[in-house]
Design a protein around this motif. Structure first.
Motif, PDB file in Angstrom:
ATOM      1  N   THR A  50     -15.059 -29.529 -13.427  1.00 39.71           N
ATOM      2  CA  THR A  50     -16.025 -30.751 -13.840  1.00 39.71           C
ATOM      3  C   THR A  50     -15.643 -31.204 -15.161  1.00 39.71           C
ATOM      4  O   THR A  50     -15.574 -30.427 -16.142  1.00 39.71           O
ATOM      5  CB  THR A  50     -17.609 -30.134 -13.883  1.00 39.71           C
ATOM      6  OG1 THR A  50     -18.417 -31.688 -14.116  1.00 39.71           O
ATOM      7  CG2 THR A  50     -17.947 -29.454 -14.933  1.00 39.71           C
ATOM      8  N   PRO A  51     -15.669 -32.489 -15.191  1.00 41.81           N
ATOM      9  CA  PRO A  51     -15.230 -33.305 -16.498  1.00 41.81           C
ATOM     10  C   PRO A  51     -16.528 -33.784 -17.286  1.00 41.81           C
ATOM     11  O   PRO A  51     -16.230 -34.153 -18.298  1.00 41.81           O
ATOM     12  CB  PRO A  51     -14.281 -34.612 -16.125  1.00 41.81           C
ATOM     13  CG  PRO A  51     -15.041 -34.673 -14.788  1.00 41.81           C
ATOM     14  CD  PRO A  51     -15.367 -33.491 -13.993  1.00 41.81           C
ATOM     15  N   LYS A  52     -17.686 -33.559 -16.480  1.00 40.04           N
ATOM     16  CA  LYS A  52     -18.908 -33.999 -17.176  1.00 40.04           C
ATOM     17  C   LYS A  52     -19.953 -33.183 -17.200  1.00 40.04           C
ATOM     18  O   LYS A  52     -20.100 -32.264 -16.433  1.00 40.04           O
ATOM     19  CB  LYS A  52     -19.245 -35.112 -16.266  1.00 40.04           C
ATOM     20  CG  LYS A  52     -18.248 -36.537 -16.136  1.00 40.04           C
ATOM     21  CD  LYS A  52     -19.084 -37.244 -15.330  1.00 40.04           C
ATOM     22  CE  LYS A  52     -18.063 -38.700 -15.212  1.00 40.04           C
ATOM     23  NZ  LYS A  52     -18.595 -39.892 -14.547  1.00 40.04           N
ATOM     24  N   CYS A  53     -20.868 -33.226 -18.326  1.00 38.29           N
ATOM     25  CA  CYS A  53     -21.881 -32.595 -18.416  1.00 38.29           C
ATOM     26  C   CYS A  53     -23.098 -32.803 -17.328  1.00 38.29           C
ATOM     27  O   CYS A  53     -22.903 -33.810 -16.530  1.00 38.29           O
ATOM     28  CB  CYS A  53     -22.670 -32.741 -19.876  1.00 38.29           C
ATOM     29  SG  CYS A  53     -23.360 -34.236 -20.035  1.00 38.29           S
ATOM     30  N   MET A  87      -9.022 -32.894  -9.652  1.00 42.70           N
ATOM     31  CA  MET A  87      -9.750 -32.518 -10.369  1.00 42.70           C
ATOM     32  C   MET A  87      -9.506 -31.160 -11.355  1.00 42.70           C
ATOM     33  O   MET A  87      -9.642 -31.197 -12.611  1.00 42.70           O
ATOM     34  CB  MET A  87     -11.285 -32.325  -9.907  1.00 42.70           C
ATOM     35  CG  MET A  87     -11.920 -33.653  -9.323  1.00 42.70           C
ATOM     36  SD  MET A  87     -13.450 -33.333  -8.697  1.00 42.70           S
ATOM     37  CE  MET A  87     -14.494 -33.215 -10.230  1.00 42.70           C
ATOM     38  N   ILE A  88      -8.689 -30.211 -10.668  1.00 40.77           N
ATOM     39  CA  ILE A  88      -8.409 -29.245 -11.246  1.00 40.77           C
ATOM     40  C   ILE A  88      -7.171 -29.504 -12.232  1.00 40.77           C
ATOM     41  O   ILE A  88      -7.052 -28.961 -13.308  1.00 40.77           O
ATOM     42  CB  ILE A  88      -7.946 -28.043 -10.342  1.00 40.77           C
ATOM     43  CG1 ILE A  88      -9.064 -27.556  -9.358  1.00 40.77           C
ATOM     44  CG2 ILE A  88      -7.170 -26.943 -10.762  1.00 40.77           C
ATOM     45  CD1 ILE A  88      -8.838 -26.702  -8.109  1.00 40.77           C
ATOM     46  N   GLU A  89      -6.316 -30.070 -11.703  1.00 38.92           N
ATOM     47  CA  GLU A  89      -5.179 -30.788 -12.725  1.00 38.92           C
ATOM     48  C   GLU A  89      -5.610 -31.420 -14.083  1.00 38.92           C
ATOM     49  O   GLU A  89      -5.086 -31.011 -14.915  1.00 38.92           O
ATOM     50  CB  GLU A  89      -4.255 -31.601 -11.847  1.00 38.92           C
ATOM     51  CG  GLU A  89      -3.233 -30.808 -10.714  1.00 38.92           C
ATOM     52  CD  GLU A  89      -2.635 -31.665  -9.840  1.00 38.92           C
ATOM     53  OE1 GLU A  89      -3.066 -32.888  -9.795  1.00 38.92           O
ATOM     54  OE2 GLU A  89      -1.460 -31.046  -9.246  1.00 38.92           O
ATOM     55  N   ALA A  90      -6.699 -32.256 -13.756  1.00 45.39           N
ATOM     56  CA  ALA A  90      -7.262 -32.873 -14.919  1.00 45.39           C
ATOM     57  C   ALA A  90      -7.950 -31.831 -15.642  1.00 45.39           C
ATOM     58  O   ALA A  90      -7.753 -31.922 -16.898  1.00 45.39           O
ATOM     59  CB  ALA A  90      -8.346 -33.749 -14.471  1.00 45.39           C
ATOM     60  N   ALA A  91      -8.400 -30.947 -15.230  1.00 44.76           N
ATOM     61  CA  ALA A  91      -9.165 -29.746 -16.073  1.00 44.76           C
ATOM     62  C   ALA A  91      -8.218 -29.017 -16.760  1.00 44.76           C
ATOM     63  O   ALA A  91      -8.309 -28.738 -17.712  1.00 44.76           O
ATOM     64  CB  ALA A  91     -10.018 -28.713 -15.270  1.00 44.76           C
ATOM     65  N   LEU A 123     -20.096 -24.995 -15.860  1.00 46.32           N
ATOM     66  CA  LEU A 123     -18.432 -24.607 -15.916  1.00 46.32           C
ATOM     67  C   LEU A 123     -18.297 -23.260 -14.641  1.00 46.32           C
ATOM     68  O   LEU A 123     -17.381 -23.205 -14.246  1.00 46.32           O
ATOM     69  CB  LEU A 123     -17.884 -24.475 -17.105  1.00 46.32           C
ATOM     70  CG  LEU A 123     -17.868 -25.505 -17.949  1.00 46.32           C
ATOM     71  CD1 LEU A 123     -17.475 -24.982 -19.523  1.00 46.32           C
ATOM     72  CD2 LEU A 123     -16.707 -26.548 -17.508  1.00 46.32           C
ATOM     73  N   ASP A 124     -19.339 -22.272 -14.770  1.00 46.09           N
ATOM     74  CA  ASP A 124     -19.236 -21.167 -13.717  1.00 46.09           C
ATOM     75  C   ASP A 124     -19.342 -21.667 -12.363  1.00 46.09           C
ATOM     76  O   ASP A 124     -18.632 -21.074 -11.675  1.00 46.09           O
ATOM     77  CB  ASP A 124     -20.488 -20.484 -14.350  1.00 46.09           C
ATOM     78  CG  ASP A 124     -20.363 -19.322 -15.564  1.00 46.09           C
ATOM     79  OD1 ASP A 124     -19.387 -19.453 -16.158  1.00 46.09           O
ATOM     80  OD2 ASP A 124     -21.771 -19.146 -15.911  1.00 46.09           O
ATOM     81  N   VAL A 125     -20.049 -22.635 -12.298  1.00 50.23           N
ATOM     82  CA  VAL A 125     -20.065 -23.435 -10.826  1.00 50.23           C
ATOM     83  C   VAL A 125     -19.062 -24.126 -10.229  1.00 50.23           C
ATOM     84  O   VAL A 125     -18.444 -23.998  -9.409  1.00 50.23           O
ATOM     85  CB  VAL A 125     -21.503 -23.835 -10.461  1.00 50.23           C
ATOM     86  CG1 VAL A 125     -21.580 -24.502  -9.129  1.00 50.23           C
ATOM     87  CG2 VAL A 125     -22.723 -22.872 -10.821  1.00 50.23           C
ATOM     88  N   LEU A 126     -18.908 -25.391 -11.393  1.00 51.81           N
ATOM     89  CA  LEU A 126     -17.737 -26.063 -11.266  1.00 51.81           C
ATOM     90  C   LEU A 126     -16.809 -26.122 -12.449  1.00 51.81           C
ATOM     91  O   LEU A 126     -16.872 -26.959 -13.259  1.00 51.81           O
ATOM     92  CB  LEU A 126     -18.379 -27.422 -11.166  1.00 51.81           C
ATOM     93  CG  LEU A 126     -19.337 -27.919 -10.159  1.00 51.81           C
ATOM     94  CD1 LEU A 126     -20.134 -29.014 -10.364  1.00 51.81           C
ATOM     95  CD2 LEU A 126     -18.517 -27.920  -8.611  1.00 51.81           C
ATOM     96  N   PRO A 127     -15.982 -25.163 -12.316  1.00 47.08           N
ATOM     97  CA  PRO A 127     -15.164 -25.022 -13.448  1.00 47.08           C
ATOM     98  C   PRO A 127     -14.090 -26.113 -13.852  1.00 47.08           C
ATOM     99  O   PRO A 127     -13.516 -26.487 -15.029  1.00 47.08           O
ATOM    100  CB  PRO A 127     -14.160 -23.709 -13.226  1.00 47.08           C
ATOM    101  CG  PRO A 127     -14.058 -23.490 -11.882  1.00 47.08           C
ATOM    102  CD  PRO A 127     -15.515 -24.073 -11.397  1.00 47.08           C
TER     103      PRO A 127
END
Length: 105
Positions: free
Chosen positions: A97-100, A63-67, A91-95
């Motif tokens: 994350t790919p989804k709203c 997930m981080i690499e995708a972000a 984004l503060d909690v899950l930087p």
């Protein structure tokens, strides 16, 4: 609003932490098994926990690499499902994350 470079730095730091943790897990799983049968049972339980942690770590790494890829492409912070902006609080909690919040439900 947090600058994109700050988000990138946070993600890269977390990525390094996870990679270090996974190397330690792999090292621990490669250790020889005890010859005592009761010890083997305890060790196996510990290995299962380590394997679960490793699996979760690998998922977070992906997930981080995708972000980081979305940052490079200029699409970071935009929901991959609906195209709307992802809220700063999310984004503060899950930087990574790919989804709203709406699409993640």
């Amino acid at each position: 609003m947090i600058a994109i470079e700050t988000r990138k730095s946070q993600l890269e730091t977390r990525l390094r932490e996870l990679q270090t943790r996974l190397r330690r897990i792999e090292h621990d799983l490669d250790q020889p098994v005890s010859e005592d049968f009761s010890e083997q049972a305890v060790e196996r339980e510990g290995e299962e926990v380590l394997e679960d942690l490793g699996t979760a770590g690998l998922q977070e790494i992906r997930m981080i690499e995708a972000a980081l890829d979305r940052i490079a492409r200029g699409t970071y912070g935009i929901c991959v499902t609906c195209g709307d902006p992802i809220g700063e609080a999310r984004l503060d909690v899950l930087p990574q994350t790919p989804k709203c919040r709406t699409c993640a439900r």
